[in-house]
Design an enzyme around this catalytic site. Structure first.
Site, PDB file in Angstrom:
ATOM      1  N   SER A   8       0.840  -1.196   0.000  1.00 49.11           N
ATOM      2  CA  SER A   8       0.000   0.000   0.000  1.00 49.11           C
ATOM      3  C   SER A   8       0.872   1.241   0.000  1.00 49.11           C
ATOM      4  O   SER A   8       1.974   1.253   0.571  1.00 49.11           O
ATOM      5  CB  SER A   8      -0.898   0.010   1.247  1.00 49.11           C
TER       6      SER A   8
ATOM      7  N   TYR B 268      -1.391   0.257  10.677  1.00 53.28           N
ATOM      8  CA  TYR B 268      -1.520  -0.408   9.381  1.00 53.28           C
ATOM      9  C   TYR B 268      -0.416   0.073   8.439  1.00 53.28           C
ATOM     10  O   TYR B 268       0.229  -0.729   7.758  1.00 53.28           O
ATOM     11  CB  TYR B 268      -2.887  -0.118   8.770  1.00 53.28           C
TER      12      TYR B 268
END
Length: 237
Positions: A129, A142
């Site tokens: 990501s 995260y």
């Protein structure tokens, strides 16, 4: 002989489409996930084989994949967690994020890479990501787990430099999968934005796999056209 692919997170938005696209492209696919019913439905629809597996369990991962000789590993499994500051992240949430997103990745690589090394061939695709490289674009912990994946991907390429095993990390921008429901803000994240789709991601993975064996597309940052490089700004329309 048909090439074999292992896909983790196979019942999620991206993983489910990847399994279908790989099966359609002629791969023998082993779909891994934690939802037995969803895996069974996926197997009926695509012809893949499936296995219920918690990637946090190192021994279970090695045991489940010990006899698998995969040509491809597509690692799509992961959790997002809530949008809260790092210092307010509850202990159980922190443990889950680290166990699934970081240790789960290590467990899979420990199980799959040795057989690829023995064959001196294979392709590993890790779905990362932009949160891992651009602060402020996702929940703090995260983002830290995706930064760890970014480092693991780069170092894995170093570890495998004397082999013909390819490693690709795809740094994803906003993909409309429903994972943002974990933030409690799906409308905020999707309405008015032209987001990537799981099919877009699957097409990119197929492009990676179809590239000549001497070509390693090592790092790909994949975003919607109106989401700028790094992902910090995203225009509606």
């Amino acid at each position: 002989m048909q090439p074999t692919a292992i896909v983790t997170g196979a019942t999620g938005g991206i993983g489910r489409v990847i399994v279908a696209q790989l099966a359609q492209a002629g791969y023998t696919v082993l779909a891994l996930g934690t939802n037995a019913d969803a895996l069974a439905d996926l197997a009926r629809r695509t012809g893949c084989s499936s296995r219920t597996l918690d990637i946090r369990n190192a021994q279970a991962v090695v045991a489940a994949l010990a006899d698998e000789k995969a040509d491809v590993l597509i690692h799509s499994a992961g959790i997002l967690g809530p949008q809260i500051p790092l210092h307010e992240t509850p202990a159980d949430v922190a443990e889950s994020l680290v166990a699934i997103n970081i240790l789960g990745t290590v467990n899979l690589l420990r199980a799959v890479v040795p057989t690829m090394k023995a064959a001196d061939a294979g392709t590993i695709v890790l779905l990362g990501s932009i949160c891992g490289t651009a602060p402020g674009t996702g929940p703090a912990l995260y983002s830290a787990t995706k930064a760890a994946m970014h480092a693991m991907s780069a170092n894995l390429r170093v570890d495998l430099r004397d082999s013909h095993i390819r490693v690709t990390e795809i740094l994803l921008g906003r993909v409309q999968t429903g994972i943002h429901d974990q933030l409690g803000a799906d409308e905020e994240f999707y309405d008015g934005y032209e987001c990537l789709t799981p099919a877009n991601v699957a097409a990119t993975i197929l492009h990676v796999l179809s590239s000549p064996a001497l070509v390693d597309l090592s790092t790909i940052e994949m975003l919607p056209t109106r989401q700028v490089v790094g992902g910090a700004l995203f225009s509606k329309g």
